[in-house]
Design a protein around this motif. Sequence first.
Motif, PDB file in Angstrom:
ATOM      1  N   THR A 111       0.968  -1.065   0.000  1.00  0.00           N
ATOM      2  CA  THR A 111       0.073   0.058   0.139  1.00  0.00           C
ATOM      3  C   THR A 111       1.111   1.332  -0.173  1.00  0.00           C
ATOM      4  O   THR A 111       1.938   1.333   0.857  1.00  0.00           O
ATOM      5  CB  THR A 111      -0.842   0.129   1.302  1.00  0.00           C
ATOM      6  N   TYR A 112       0.611   1.955  -0.960  1.00  0.00           N
ATOM      7  CA  TYR A 112       1.269   3.457  -1.126  1.00  0.00           C
ATOM      8  C   TYR A 112       0.870   4.443   0.213  1.00  0.00           C
ATOM      9  O   TYR A 112      -0.216   4.700   0.159  1.00  0.00           O
ATOM     10  CB  TYR A 112       1.077   3.987  -2.478  1.00  0.00           C
ATOM     11  N   LEU A 113       1.654   4.859   0.930  1.00  0.00           N
ATOM     12  CA  LEU A 113       1.472   5.739   2.001  1.00  0.00           C
ATOM     13  C   LEU A 113       1.932   7.079   1.607  1.00  0.00           C
ATOM     14  O   LEU A 113       1.838   8.152   2.530  1.00  0.00           O
ATOM     15  CB  LEU A 113       2.003   5.329   3.253  1.00  0.00           C
ATOM     16  N   GLY A 114       2.397   7.581   0.407  1.00  0.00           N
ATOM     17  CA  GLY A 114       2.992   9.019   0.240  1.00  0.00           C
ATOM     18  C   GLY A 114       4.670   9.237   0.478  1.00  0.00           C
ATOM     19  O   GLY A 114       5.163   8.411   0.678  1.00  0.00           O
ATOM     20  N   ASP A 115       4.833  10.356   0.323  1.00  0.00           N
ATOM     21  CA  ASP A 115       5.965  10.889   0.360  1.00  0.00           C
ATOM     22  C   ASP A 115       6.667  10.885   1.723  1.00  0.00           C
ATOM     23  O   ASP A 115       5.914  11.013   2.809  1.00  0.00           O
ATOM     24  CB  ASP A 115       5.916  12.643   0.127  1.00  0.00           C
ATOM     25  N   ALA A 116       7.563  10.353   1.914  1.00  0.00           N
ATOM     26  CA  ALA A 116       8.662   9.913   2.907  1.00  0.00           C
ATOM     27  C   ALA A 116       9.158  11.412   3.779  1.00  0.00           C
ATOM     28  O   ALA A 116       9.724  11.112   4.729  1.00  0.00           O
ATOM     29  CB  ALA A 116       9.637   8.908   2.773  1.00  0.00           C
ATOM     30  N   LYS A 117       9.133  12.336   3.196  1.00  0.00           N
ATOM     31  CA  LYS A 117      10.196  13.523   3.443  1.00  0.00           C
ATOM     32  C   LYS A 117       9.320  14.235   4.540  1.00  0.00           C
ATOM     33  O   LYS A 117      10.005  14.743   5.557  1.00  0.00           O
ATOM     34  CB  LYS A 117      10.086  14.391   2.290  1.00  0.00           C
ATOM     35  N   PRO A 118       7.996  14.525   4.440  1.00  0.00           N
ATOM     36  CA  PRO A 118       7.487  15.337   5.504  1.00  0.00           C
ATOM     37  C   PRO A 118       7.521  14.708   7.032  1.00  0.00           C
ATOM     38  O   PRO A 118       7.299  13.557   7.255  1.00  0.00           O
ATOM     39  CB  PRO A 118       5.926  15.297   4.950  1.00  0.00           C
ATOM     40  N   VAL A 119       8.051  15.459   7.856  1.00  0.00           N
ATOM     41  CA  VAL A 119       7.979  15.089   9.264  1.00  0.00           C
ATOM     42  C   VAL A 119       6.795  15.895   9.878  1.00  0.00           C
ATOM     43  O   VAL A 119       6.593  16.942  10.032  1.00  0.00           O
ATOM     44  CB  VAL A 119       9.234  15.546   9.721  1.00  0.00           C
ATOM     45  N   ARG A 120       6.032  14.940  10.871  1.00  0.00           N
ATOM     46  CA  ARG A 120       5.021  15.268  11.645  1.00  0.00           C
ATOM     47  C   ARG A 120       5.506  16.236  12.722  1.00  0.00           C
ATOM     48  O   ARG A 120       6.532  16.308  13.366  1.00  0.00           O
ATOM     49  CB  ARG A 120       4.417  14.486  12.377  1.00  0.00           C
ATOM     50  N   ILE A 154       6.429  15.953  -7.076  1.00  0.00           N
ATOM     51  CA  ILE A 154       7.743  15.572  -7.662  1.00  0.00           C
ATOM     52  C   ILE A 154       7.676  14.645  -8.738  1.00  0.00           C
ATOM     53  O   ILE A 154       6.947  13.633  -8.826  1.00  0.00           O
ATOM     54  CB  ILE A 154       8.913  14.921  -6.438  1.00  0.00           C
ATOM     55  N   ALA A 155       8.118  15.267  -9.809  1.00  0.00           N
ATOM     56  CA  ALA A 155       8.246  14.441 -10.998  1.00  0.00           C
ATOM     57  C   ALA A 155       9.851  13.973 -11.175  1.00  0.00           C
ATOM     58  O   ALA A 155      10.618  14.693 -11.607  1.00  0.00           O
ATOM     59  CB  ALA A 155       7.807  15.329 -12.492  1.00  0.00           C
ATOM     60  N   GLY A 156      10.039  12.944 -10.661  1.00  0.00           N
ATOM     61  CA  GLY A 156      11.264  12.501 -10.827  1.00  0.00           C
ATOM     62  C   GLY A 156      11.576  11.590  -9.328  1.00  0.00           C
ATOM     63  O   GLY A 156      10.501  11.082  -9.123  1.00  0.00           O
ATOM     64  N   VAL A 157      12.721  11.451  -8.913  1.00  0.00           N
ATOM     65  CA  VAL A 157      13.321  10.465  -7.993  1.00  0.00           C
ATOM     66  C   VAL A 157      12.574  11.041  -6.646  1.00  0.00           C
ATOM     67  O   VAL A 157      13.134  12.423  -6.283  1.00  0.00           O
ATOM     68  CB  VAL A 157      14.668  10.266  -7.902  1.00  0.00           C
ATOM     69  N   MET A 158      11.919  10.240  -5.863  1.00  0.00           N
ATOM     70  CA  MET A 158      11.675  10.658  -4.512  1.00  0.00           C
ATOM     71  C   MET A 158      11.629   9.508  -3.390  1.00  0.00           C
ATOM     72  O   MET A 158      11.650   8.263  -3.687  1.00  0.00           O
ATOM     73  CB  MET A 158      10.292  11.355  -4.437  1.00  0.00           C
ATOM     74  N   THR A 167      12.649   4.041  -2.782  1.00  0.00           N
ATOM     75  CA  THR A 167      13.100   5.250  -3.592  1.00  0.00           C
ATOM     76  C   THR A 167      12.826   4.748  -5.107  1.00  0.00           C
ATOM     77  O   THR A 167      13.321   3.976  -5.497  1.00  0.00           O
ATOM     78  CB  THR A 167      14.986   5.520  -3.355  1.00  0.00           C
ATOM     79  N   ARG A 168      11.661   5.823  -5.510  1.00  0.00           N
ATOM     80  CA  ARG A 168      11.104   5.630  -6.891  1.00  0.00           C
ATOM     81  C   ARG A 168      11.170   6.903  -7.782  1.00  0.00           C
ATOM     82  O   ARG A 168      10.912   7.902  -7.207  1.00  0.00           O
ATOM     83  CB  ARG A 168       9.705   5.186  -6.746  1.00  0.00           C
ATOM     84  N   ASN A 169      11.481   6.768  -8.829  1.00  0.00           N
ATOM     85  CA  ASN A 169      11.252   7.520  -9.992  1.00  0.00           C
ATOM     86  C   ASN A 169       9.815   7.647 -10.455  1.00  0.00           C
ATOM     87  O   ASN A 169       9.283   6.600 -10.981  1.00  0.00           O
ATOM     88  CB  ASN A 169      12.235   7.173 -11.297  1.00  0.00           C
ATOM     89  N   THR A 170       8.871   8.712 -10.134  1.00  0.00           N
ATOM     90  CA  THR A 170       7.583   8.919 -10.239  1.00  0.00           C
ATOM     91  C   THR A 170       7.387   9.014 -11.840  1.00  0.00           C
ATOM     92  O   THR A 170       6.245   8.579 -12.422  1.00  0.00           O
ATOM     93  CB  THR A 170       7.077   9.977  -9.668  1.00  0.00           C
ATOM     94  N   LEU A 171       8.294   9.233 -12.827  1.00  0.00           N
ATOM     95  CA  LEU A 171       7.926   9.187 -14.288  1.00  0.00           C
ATOM     96  C   LEU A 171       8.317   7.932 -14.881  1.00  0.00           C
ATOM     97  O   LEU A 171       7.500   7.575 -15.589  1.00  0.00           O
ATOM     98  CB  LEU A 171       9.087  10.366 -14.714  1.00  0.00           C
ATOM     99  N   THR A 172       9.307   7.091 -14.256  1.00  0.00           N
ATOM    100  CA  THR A 172       9.292   5.903 -14.853  1.00  0.00           C
ATOM    101  C   THR A 172       9.072   4.606 -14.093  1.00  0.00           C
ATOM    102  O   THR A 172       9.119   3.432 -14.518  1.00  0.00           O
ATOM    103  CB  THR A 172      10.732   5.686 -15.122  1.00  0.00           C
TER     104      THR A 172
END
Length: 91
Positions: A17-26, A46-50, A67-72
């Motif tokens: 299950t996809y849970l979103g961007d790992a960058k934001p900190v609560r 983000i269009a690219g690696v995130m 770590t996934r490229n959202t375009l490819t």
Amino acid sequence: MRITCPFCGERELGEFTYLGDAKPVRPAADAGEDAVYDYVYLRDNIAGVMNENWYHGGGCRAWLKVTRNTLTHEISAVEPAAGAGAAKVGA
């Protein structure tokens, strides 16, 4: 798309299950309303690696940082999320 879980090996996408961007900190409990609003509603598209949070619900029930490229959709790394590990079966 297939994801290689560090605990279970390569698995099909349906197990995760996809849970979103790992960058934001609560924000801290005493953070102001603006900080909470920003955390909940303001995200970069983000269009690219995130780095993303994924949950392996159909397997070991571990939280993963992918770590996934959202375009490819190319996945370059998968690791346990900070403080996460494989859940014990029956726990």
